[in-house]
Design a protein around this motif. Sequence first.
Motif, short mmCIF file in Angstrom:
data_model
loop_
_atom_site.label_atom_id
_atom_site.label_comp_id
_atom_site.label_asym_id
_atom_site.label_seq_id
_atom_site.Cartn_x
_atom_site.Cartn_y
_atom_site.Cartn_z
N PHE A 96 5.41 -22.91 -9.97
CA PHE A 96 4.68 -21.64 -10.01
C PHE A 96 3.20 -21.86 -9.74
N PHE A 97 2.66 -20.95 -8.94
CA PHE A 97 1.23 -20.89 -8.65
C PHE A 97 0.81 -19.43 -8.74
N ALA A 98 -0.44 -19.19 -9.03
CA ALA A 98 -1.03 -17.85 -8.96
C ALA A 98 -2.17 -17.87 -7.96
N GLY A 99 -2.65 -16.69 -7.61
CA GLY A 99 -3.76 -16.59 -6.68
C GLY A 99 -3.32 -16.04 -5.34
N GLY A 100 -4.15 -15.19 -4.75
CA GLY A 100 -3.86 -14.62 -3.44
C GLY A 100 -3.63 -13.12 -3.49
N GLY A 101 -3.34 -12.54 -2.32
CA GLY A 101 -3.24 -11.10 -2.18
C GLY A 101 -2.19 -10.44 -3.03
N GLY A 102 -1.06 -11.08 -3.28
CA GLY A 102 -0.02 -10.49 -4.09
C GLY A 102 -0.03 -10.97 -5.52
N SER A 103 -1.10 -11.62 -5.92
CA SER A 103 -1.16 -12.22 -7.25
C SER A 103 -2.51 -11.91 -7.90
N VAL A 104 -3.37 -12.89 -8.00
CA VAL A 104 -4.72 -12.69 -8.54
C VAL A 104 -5.69 -12.68 -7.36
N ARG A 105 -6.08 -11.49 -6.96
CA ARG A 105 -6.97 -11.35 -5.82
C ARG A 105 -8.35 -11.92 -6.12
N GLY A 106 -8.96 -12.49 -5.09
CA GLY A 106 -10.27 -13.13 -5.24
C GLY A 106 -10.18 -14.64 -5.20
N ILE A 143 -6.92 -18.56 -18.34
CA ILE A 143 -6.51 -17.40 -17.55
C ILE A 143 -7.63 -17.05 -16.58
N ARG A 144 -7.30 -16.95 -15.31
CA ARG A 144 -8.29 -16.63 -14.30
C ARG A 144 -8.26 -15.14 -14.00
N VAL A 145 -9.41 -14.56 -13.80
CA VAL A 145 -9.55 -13.11 -13.63
C VAL A 145 -10.26 -12.82 -12.31
N GLY A 146 -9.72 -11.85 -11.59
CA GLY A 146 -10.37 -11.34 -10.38
C GLY A 146 -10.51 -9.84 -10.47
N ALA A 147 -11.57 -9.31 -9.89
CA ALA A 147 -11.81 -7.86 -9.92
C ALA A 147 -12.38 -7.43 -8.59
N GLY A 148 -12.23 -6.15 -8.29
CA GLY A 148 -12.75 -5.69 -7.02
C GLY A 148 -12.54 -4.21 -6.81
N LEU A 149 -12.77 -3.80 -5.58
CA LEU A 149 -12.66 -2.40 -5.19
C LEU A 149 -11.90 -2.33 -3.88
N GLY A 150 -10.96 -1.39 -3.82
CA GLY A 150 -10.17 -1.22 -2.62
C GLY A 150 -10.44 0.12 -1.96
N LEU A 151 -10.18 0.17 -0.66
CA LEU A 151 -10.26 1.40 0.12
C LEU A 151 -8.88 1.68 0.69
N ARG A 152 -8.44 2.94 0.58
CA ARG A 152 -7.13 3.32 1.11
C ARG A 152 -7.30 4.44 2.12
N TYR A 153 -6.61 4.29 3.26
CA TYR A 153 -6.53 5.35 4.25
C TYR A 153 -5.06 5.76 4.32
N TYR A 154 -4.76 6.97 3.85
CA TYR A 154 -3.38 7.41 3.69
C TYR A 154 -2.84 7.97 5.02
#
Length: 634
Positions: free
Chosen positions: A522-532, A590-601
């Motif tokens: 098991f690994f964490a990190g990346g777009g489908g896991s912990v972003r950043g 525990i590693r933490v990532g945070a951010g802001l997303g933009l969605r175009y529907y």
Amino acid sequence: MPSTHAAAFDLFGWFGGSDEPPAPSAEALPYSLDYTVGGGKSDLEQTLKDASTLQSLQDEPPPDAAALAARAEADLPRLIDALWGAGYYNARVAINVAGVPLTLQAPRTEAAARAAAGYRARALVPIQVVVDPGPQFELRNVAIREAGTGRPFLPSELPPRVVKIEPGDPARSADILAAEARIVDYFRAESRPFAKVEEREPVVFHPALAMDLSLAVDPGPRAGIGPITIQGAENVDPAVVRSFIYTEPGDPYSPAALASMRKSISQIEALGSVRIREAETLDSYGNLPLFVELTERPLRVIGASAQYSTTDGPALRAYWAHRNLFGGAERLRFEGNLFYLTEDGGQPDEEDEEFDWSDLGGRFRASFLKPALWGTRNDLLVDALVERDRTEGYTSRLVNATAAIRHRFSETFSIQGGIEYERGQTTDVLGQIDYTLVGLPLSLSYDSTDNALNPTEGIRLIASVTPYPEFLGSSVPITIAKGTASAYYSLDEEARYVLAGRIGLGSIVGADLEEIPANRRFFAGGGGSVRGYTYRSLSPTFLGEPVGGRSLIEASLEARIKVTDTIGIVPFVDAGTAFESSYPDFDERIRVGAGLGLRYYTGIGPIRLDVAIPVNPERGDPSYAIYVGIGQAF
């Protein structure tokens, strides 16, 4: 022209476009439009704009003054109706065209046309909508009775929470119509498919500024679901369609049952639209016959996509599929992925900037799905995979084949079991492992969400356990268990504000860490896991390199906020890591990532752009990461 520039700049509808009318010309008669609403009722201005053709057609000016005056005259009854609908039954409206007032009592269209003609090719024709709304009327008496008998409904038969309108409420027609719709929907949900409002009697008392309302409602008879006839599926076996219908004749009728039926049938990839039509009368058993009307999709589909992440690098994907191979909605799909495998997000090493073919990796997958084996709710799934992968911690090569049977209990719940064979090689800082795994995967899936790519409500749960025992031929006897649960909650009826949460867990038992192939840890990190963080980089380390773990915990929380109908923002936070033990003992931070997303529907789903930063980075972690894709993150 200013309006042209504004429209060009407003690519995604951020600023709502320009309200400026066209410039004066000799070919048409454009006009300016202003609203004056008395009584401090400025909130009515949008109601008037929504009803006005002068407003909606302002960018399409009429060719002459007579047409302009006629357009203004035609708006008078529309605006009066809109004000009545808002509960203002003493409202008065005048439309001044070039200074000439038009009213329902005195239209004066010819005089307005003569006045407007003088503005041709010189200036915009000034039009002013002047409204005296008067006081807002209230409901005085509200009576909801059974049609035919005239008796009032008891609270146990029609709860007040369904009706919602009561004496003292504003006498708005929109609220009355909404109450009627709720009453009909309530009775239909109570297995009464023919419920309807037979009579509506609103009586307005102008001196009292009040309305008395009487509704005669016919609930209709209770009914069950009757025979189901399938129509339109010329090249798909109807038995396959029937296997995706989980209601039986005689089950209670409800709109929810029909919606569930439609959603379930839509899972058949060979089918396009699904429409369920109800019969106009009950059959001799008191059941309502249904007609499932289908259209089929093109047999073959081909597609390609590209994605990029600053931490994971670029990737290309192409696929080809046949949706109805033998006439039973069998799906055959081939898919290939190509990606750049450098350990720093696809960026060449500073010491060697030349492209290296060894940094390319990819996977090729072939899959076959045979739904509804012998007309049952069992599906056959066969998959084959060839892959070469590399992450920050390891490289791997493998071939994998899986065959499984999936049983569908309902449109939301299924279980799956089968057999899996994998042979491969992994290399990391702990060494090289040549392995063979033969397992018996078992999984369950529950999905009550309303949309696959953009869920706004419901729960999604996927759990699996796969033992790879030595007696079946596995060189590494292990058992791998994984589970992911996500939930979605809309804060408003339009789903403009949605809270989304996800948690993932994993565990491996049966072998020491260094004996387990690196690609199975098991690994964490990346777009489908912990972003950043870099893809699959969060785990225990050895000599500064991530080596993976025997357990995993991940969690994400998002607030999905629609700014407009097509644009949304998504603040998010992710957390997680892998652990050396077979259960999360939190020896790792525990590693933490945070951010802001933009969605175009879009019609096919939201286009996603996420920017994330590590909250508690360690040496070697990126300062930020950008992710682009289709669909929500989870």
